[in-house]
Design a protein around this motif. Sequence first.
Motif, PDB file in Angstrom:
ATOM      1  N   LEU A   7      46.815 -69.547 -12.299  1.00  0.00           N
ATOM      2  CA  LEU A   7      46.012 -70.272 -11.321  1.00  0.00           C
ATOM      3  C   LEU A   7      46.778 -71.520 -10.882  1.00  0.00           C
ATOM      4  O   LEU A   7      47.458 -72.153 -11.696  1.00  0.00           O
ATOM      5  CB  LEU A   7      44.670 -70.674 -11.930  1.00  0.00           C
ATOM      6  CG  LEU A   7      43.772 -69.522 -12.412  1.00  0.00           C
ATOM      7  CD1 LEU A   7      42.580 -70.079 -13.173  1.00  0.00           C
ATOM      8  CD2 LEU A   7      43.315 -68.671 -11.232  1.00  0.00           C
ATOM      9  N   SER A   8      46.677 -71.865  -9.606  1.00  0.00           N
ATOM     10  CA  SER A   8      47.371 -73.034  -9.077  1.00  0.00           C
ATOM     11  C   SER A   8      46.385 -73.965  -8.400  1.00  0.00           C
ATOM     12  O   SER A   8      45.455 -73.502  -7.720  1.00  0.00           O
ATOM     13  CB  SER A   8      48.452 -72.626  -8.062  1.00  0.00           C
ATOM     14  OG  SER A   8      49.484 -71.906  -8.694  1.00  0.00           O
ATOM     15  N   GLU A  56      36.669 -79.941 -10.483  1.00  0.00           N
ATOM     16  CA  GLU A  56      36.574 -79.317  -9.162  1.00  0.00           C
ATOM     17  C   GLU A  56      37.291 -77.973  -9.154  1.00  0.00           C
ATOM     18  O   GLU A  56      36.818 -77.007  -8.535  1.00  0.00           O
ATOM     19  CB  GLU A  56      37.171 -80.241  -8.100  1.00  0.00           C
ATOM     20  CG  GLU A  56      36.352 -81.494  -7.827  1.00  0.00           C
ATOM     21  CD  GLU A  56      37.053 -82.452  -6.905  1.00  0.00           C
ATOM     22  OE1 GLU A  56      36.374 -83.194  -6.168  1.00  0.00           O
ATOM     23  OE2 GLU A  56      38.320 -82.481  -6.928  1.00  0.00           O
ATOM     24  N   PHE A  57      38.412 -77.913  -9.854  1.00  0.00           N
ATOM     25  CA  PHE A  57      39.177 -76.670  -9.898  1.00  0.00           C
ATOM     26  C   PHE A  57      38.411 -75.581 -10.668  1.00  0.00           C
ATOM     27  O   PHE A  57      38.376 -74.418 -10.249  1.00  0.00           O
ATOM     28  CB  PHE A  57      40.538 -76.923 -10.538  1.00  0.00           C
ATOM     29  CG  PHE A  57      41.469 -75.756 -10.480  1.00  0.00           C
ATOM     30  CD1 PHE A  57      41.981 -75.313  -9.276  1.00  0.00           C
ATOM     31  CD2 PHE A  57      41.830 -75.080 -11.642  1.00  0.00           C
ATOM     32  CE1 PHE A  57      42.852 -74.227  -9.219  1.00  0.00           C
ATOM     33  CE2 PHE A  57      42.693 -74.003 -11.598  1.00  0.00           C
ATOM     34  CZ  PHE A  57      43.191 -73.572 -10.381  1.00  0.00           C
ATOM     35  N   ARG A  58      37.771 -75.966 -11.766  1.00  0.00           N
ATOM     36  CA  ARG A  58      36.978 -74.990 -12.526  1.00  0.00           C
ATOM     37  C   ARG A  58      35.844 -74.441 -11.656  1.00  0.00           C
ATOM     38  O   ARG A  58      35.568 -73.228 -11.662  1.00  0.00           O
ATOM     39  CB  ARG A  58      36.410 -75.652 -13.775  1.00  0.00           C
ATOM     40  CG  ARG A  58      37.420 -75.899 -14.879  1.00  0.00           C
ATOM     41  CD  ARG A  58      36.730 -76.329 -16.160  1.00  0.00           C
ATOM     42  NE  ARG A  58      37.703 -76.535 -17.233  1.00  0.00           N
ATOM     43  CZ  ARG A  58      38.222 -77.729 -17.537  1.00  0.00           C
ATOM     44  NH1 ARG A  58      37.854 -78.795 -16.850  1.00  0.00           N
ATOM     45  NH2 ARG A  58      39.102 -77.830 -18.502  1.00  0.00           N
ATOM     46  N   GLY A 116      38.929 -66.523 -17.364  1.00  0.00           N
ATOM     47  CA  GLY A 116      39.613 -66.508 -18.647  1.00  0.00           C
ATOM     48  C   GLY A 116      40.976 -67.177 -18.620  1.00  0.00           C
ATOM     49  O   GLY A 116      41.510 -67.526 -19.676  1.00  0.00           O
ATOM     50  N   LEU A 117      41.553 -67.366 -17.424  1.00  0.00           N
ATOM     51  CA  LEU A 117      42.850 -68.039 -17.323  1.00  0.00           C
ATOM     52  C   LEU A 117      42.729 -69.553 -17.372  1.00  0.00           C
ATOM     53  O   LEU A 117      43.743 -70.259 -17.496  1.00  0.00           O
ATOM     54  CB  LEU A 117      43.555 -67.630 -16.014  1.00  0.00           C
ATOM     55  CG  LEU A 117      43.957 -66.153 -15.894  1.00  0.00           C
ATOM     56  CD1 LEU A 117      44.585 -65.901 -14.537  1.00  0.00           C
ATOM     57  CD2 LEU A 117      44.923 -65.775 -17.011  1.00  0.00           C
ATOM     58  N   LEU A 118      41.504 -70.068 -17.245  1.00  0.00           N
ATOM     59  CA  LEU A 118      41.305 -71.516 -17.271  1.00  0.00           C
ATOM     60  C   LEU A 118      41.541 -72.064 -18.664  1.00  0.00           C
ATOM     61  O   LEU A 118      41.237 -71.420 -19.680  1.00  0.00           O
ATOM     62  CB  LEU A 118      39.896 -71.871 -16.808  1.00  0.00           C
ATOM     63  CG  LEU A 118      39.570 -71.654 -15.334  1.00  0.00           C
ATOM     64  CD1 LEU A 118      38.072 -71.794 -15.094  1.00  0.00           C
ATOM     65  CD2 LEU A 118      40.351 -72.626 -14.459  1.00  0.00           C
TER      66      LEU A 118
END
Length: 868
Positions: free
Chosen positions: A773-774, A200-202, A214-216
């Motif tokens: 990312l939070s 869900e976050f992605r 790119g931070l994932l």
Amino acid sequence: MKQTLPFCLKRNCFGILTLGCALLSLTATAQSAAPDTLQTGYGAKPAAEITESIRQLPSDQLNQGLVTSLEQLLQGQIAGLRVMPSGGAPGAGATMQLRLGAAVFGNSAPLLVLDGVPLANSSASERISAFAFINPDDIASVALLKDAAATAIYGSRAANGVLLVTTKQGVPDKKIKLTYTTTAGISVLRKKADVLSADEFRSLVRKEFPDQVGLLGNENTDWQDVIYRKAFSHDQNVSVSGTVGSTVPYRVSFGHLNQKGILKSTQHRRNSLAVSVNPSLLQEHLKLNVSVRKVDQKVDFAAPNAITAALLFDPTQPVYQENNYGNYFTYLDTEGKAIESVSSNPLSLLEQRRDVDETSTLFGQAHLQYKFHFFPALSLHLRYAFQNQDSEYGNYQPMNMISSGSYSGRGEEHVGAIDQDLKESFIVLDQPLESLQSKLRLTAGASMKKLTTYSENRLLNTLNGEQMEGNHIYYKSRIESVNLYSQADFIFKNRYSINASIVNEQDSHIVKQKSITGALGAAWDIAKEPVLEANKTISSLKLYANYSNFNKTGFYKNLQFMQIQQPDHSVVKWNAGVAWGVAEDRLYGDINYFNTNVSNFALATPEANKIAYSSSFMEGGAIRSSGVEGSLRYEAVRQADLKWSFGVNVSYAQSEVVKLPYGSVYYPYDAGYLGSNVLSLGESPAAFYLLKQLYDAAGKPLEREYEPNYEMRTSYHILGKASPDFTFGLSSDLLYKKWSAGFLIRGATGQDVFNNSDAYTSSLFRANQYYKLSNIPSSYFENAFEYPQTQSSHFLEKASFARLEFAQIGYDCGKLWHNRAGLKVTATVQNAFVLTKYSGQDPEVTNGFDDWQYPQPATYSLGIKLEI
């Protein structure tokens, strides 16, 4: 600063009394107390003579299972007594509040009297409950005095009632008895916080922040699974009781608790030793009660932000990573150094940081009662009691932990101590007046208490253990108080009772003090009227009423010995009720109306990010609270092999501000960053002060659009309240041959909770900031806020609930080992479910603000009790 068990050299008078007890016991005889007597701080008194409805609850009727604190024993048991856990952390206490209390938030707990000794509601530790040193296995019974005439003899300390706790003692003329109990249990997280999964976050990042994809990371990490665990705990208790030489009853007990928390690294260990002797000597003219308790506790805490960090940490990142920071995943810059402005790895906060509190408590008393030979109706009481408590707390962060910031490691140490001494003497005249078919009881006495508190804080550089300059705080205070008290009870014809009390208090830290408490109570035992004595249906019927007026004024001394005037603070209470029983008390209950008026009330607000409260008096303000409470117990089946009973207790209470000198006063929660409270005329003192959210036609909240409040010329509104209208407890007990079963469901209705955690984090702004990312709560999909709405009424929710406090089934194996031993086995579940519409993890939070506190776990336990 730790005090060891051999203390008689320091406490000479205590040692003399102990020696005297042993010498006198050589020729003494003993007799047990009547079962219907109530052990107050000023002698034993028949419960029927108290001008209120009161029942003494034995330990086997209190909450069952893996119960580790006094507060946990009482949750949902007594009408009008609200016990609110401060979370599920091992060693955590709870806030006790009788009815709606005499303060706005802050401390409204009843005065706790342990075996006749009033305890200070303070601890040498800022993190452990003041009553955590009491081993629940040592408790024999609990009774709550709620109303004016019964409590007033304790003075201002009893404005919120008196909780009488009596511990187990030896029984005269009994053989040696060995009792061993063990309870082992598994605690689990009952409900997860509702945050986005990794997938869900992605999806959210790809849609809303495509340039940040790119931070994932490549992992699917459930950080709640990482920080929480199945926690095994056990509680062992062994006691030996008997009589020395057939004259001196004694009891010795030892307890060991090892309670692990569901949050990794949290744990509570407690070792307790209790010794008591209570002979009745000189043909019952001299009674002694000597007891000592030594308790050592060690509590491992979690970093304050560990739970929040886990719920907000990026779920696409791994738990571990090869680096110079303990190999915990860490956000690194291009040079491989940690980015200190971002959150720490949640598991790092638990496993690298150490938060430990070690507290040692020594409590003892010697109470002598002498009934004069030439006038047995008159007795003299002398008591000496002490409580010494030392606490050492420290938190330490190693050099390779990024939360240490620019320091080469960091530490904090806190040392605290409390030393309380109580000396008192009083006389009791308990005189039957046979010619009048009456009885007169007079009590008069004086008590002197010294309370010394000490605390010291210092920051350390943990690289070399040296103290950091300019970071040392030292505090010490000593308060002495003298109370003069008297009480009169008159029972006419065994059915009409009048009770009156007056107390004068003087404290060393208040000059020009005037503190007087007066109370009057009356009761009519209708069932003892001649016209009803032969009635077999009505077994008991009593009407009662009480009134008290507590008034206190003076000048406080501050640290510079300047005088600060305290307003004329007063608490006026009255109540009236009826208690009844029918069919030999197969059905019994009571109903009671109460009213409390507080002027110049205490206003206690939480300091930012702290457990402590800062207190002040609202000069010119007044609060009135009133309500009805009652209880009912019915024994539906009473047969030789089958017994079944059920009970219910209910309390309804309302409170409102009836006087304010300067109009509405708002005060923030958590230093004003989040939701706030307000005091306003005609409103509950626990009301919220929030922006009233506006919604579109589809029911979606509109970003930063609020309904104006034309009356107050602002967009803030007075909404909801943190205190419930109703609290209740529903219980049942079943006994069939050797099997037993029981449960307790408790709950509250009518209160609201401001979901601080969602208000602060449920927005896109929180998902993408500070080089990382939070994660955010799932509630974002319902509100779609771009920025945090920390004072929006959208996050104010109804928080009524019903909780299964415990359910237990047991089997009595009967006599074993040639009838020398008895064995009973029980299985218990605690907090298995909570019925509520509240969206957060738990609707039961401190002061109505939910900050992702330590969750209350569900616990499954097995208990064994062996008696020889």
